[in-house]
Enzyme design. Sequence first.
Site, PDB file in Angstrom:
ATOM      1  N   GLU A  96       0.804  -1.211   0.000  1.00 62.68           N
ATOM      2  CA  GLU A  96       0.000   0.000   0.000  1.00 62.68           C
ATOM      3  C   GLU A  96       0.837   1.260   0.000  1.00 62.68           C
ATOM      4  OE1 GLU A  96      -4.028  -1.153   2.276  1.00 62.68           O
ATOM      5  OE2 GLU A  96      -2.166  -1.177   3.371  1.00 62.68           O
ATOM      6  N   CYS A 372       1.107   4.203   9.494  1.00 60.28           N
ATOM      7  CA  CYS A 372       2.137   3.167   9.429  1.00 60.28           C
ATOM      8  C   CYS A 372       1.613   1.888  10.044  1.00 60.28           C
ATOM      9  CB  CYS A 372       3.378   3.613  10.193  1.00 60.28           C
ATOM     10  SG  CYS A 372       4.542   2.279  10.476  1.00 60.28           S
TER      11      CYS A 372
END
Length: 400
Positions: A96, A372
């Site tokens: 991603e 993250c």
Amino acid sequence: MATHTESVQPDPYTPDGLAQLLADEPAYRRDQVAEWLAKGIDDPAEMTNLSKDLRARLAEQMPARPRVLKVSESDGGLTRKVLLECGTAGAAEAVESVLMLYPATGDRSARAGSTARAGRATVCISTQAGCAMGCPFCATGQAGFRRQLTVGETVRQVTVMQRLLAGSDGAGELGSAGLPDGVPDYVTNVVFMGMGEPLANLDVTLEAVRWLHGPFGLSARSITVSTIGLVPGIVKLAELDLPITLAISLHAPDDDLRDDLVPANRQHPLAEVFGAARHYLQSTGRRVSFEYVMIDGVNTTLEQAASLRQLLATHMPSGSAHVNLIPMNPTPAVPWTAPSISDQRAFARVLDDGGISTTIRANRGNDIDAACGQLYANYQMASGRMLPAAVGAADRIAQR
Ligand code: SF4
């Protein structure tokens, strides 16, 4: 036992790979292909200054363009997440990247000293499929490590976004660009802060930084590499001799808590991490950013803020550190949340009052898991199931 030998295609985003692909061609061909790739043109059929034969050969020998699996938008179109499938059948992995748009503010023609800011288009990229670091607040880490990305797979996350911004996504696979006013039509910043620990894929990260700064043309200051503090990698990054921004994820003000929240702390405790941070500062002259994910009831009391202030004052020269406070994104598989806004501000004030430059990062794309370690995991994992490492760490912390 049957053996399986997989042929590895040369990676044209590295000097060696490009040389291998064009070994029988005159040297100037390398520059031509490199220029196309830097423009985001990665389909040889579109490299119009190459011969037809060469285009056909490159189409066979170059790694295929990553396939777009899913595009999600949030924050009124200012945040876009792209899920890409990299690699060939049998070794394909979903990774991603997130595009975060920041429109220009104020009157840029106003006199010097105005607070006007140019628009930015920042891409957050992944360097690994999965992650082996096992931070308990992060679903990606607990979904495990799958494989390293190549240089091409890493930087193509940027060129995919470049195509989206430039409106050159001919197939329309990236959705309609529909960009808000005041944002640039090209990538201005890249942060290595997606899936994986960039310094655990060190050679690829270093090569990707070189490519972004070289052929792609980003200024070094527009590139940020984020790490949980892998000391040998920080030393290597300093040797690049480029003033890129180093962001170190602290997440705790002492080794005891950090051992639980960032298991790599057991190999590289805080004193060692700060030693590497000072080395980076001395080598590059760049202020170091320290990331601190704010987890309610775990690392955000005022005493912990005071300990963090003391830690930074002890280990970093005055004015050389910046703290980014990141309110934890809600993650279905993790039993923690962000503290209230007032608690976040109170924590930041303690640092500010100690002369430490501090920002609370606005979480982008909460509804599309854009943080993250929270990207792929939420796509892949069944919600409602708690991650075992998260539960174990939460229990240990609660018992202190
Ligand atoms: S927070 Fe970053 S380093 Fe830690 S497990 Fe998640 S992806 Fe890996």
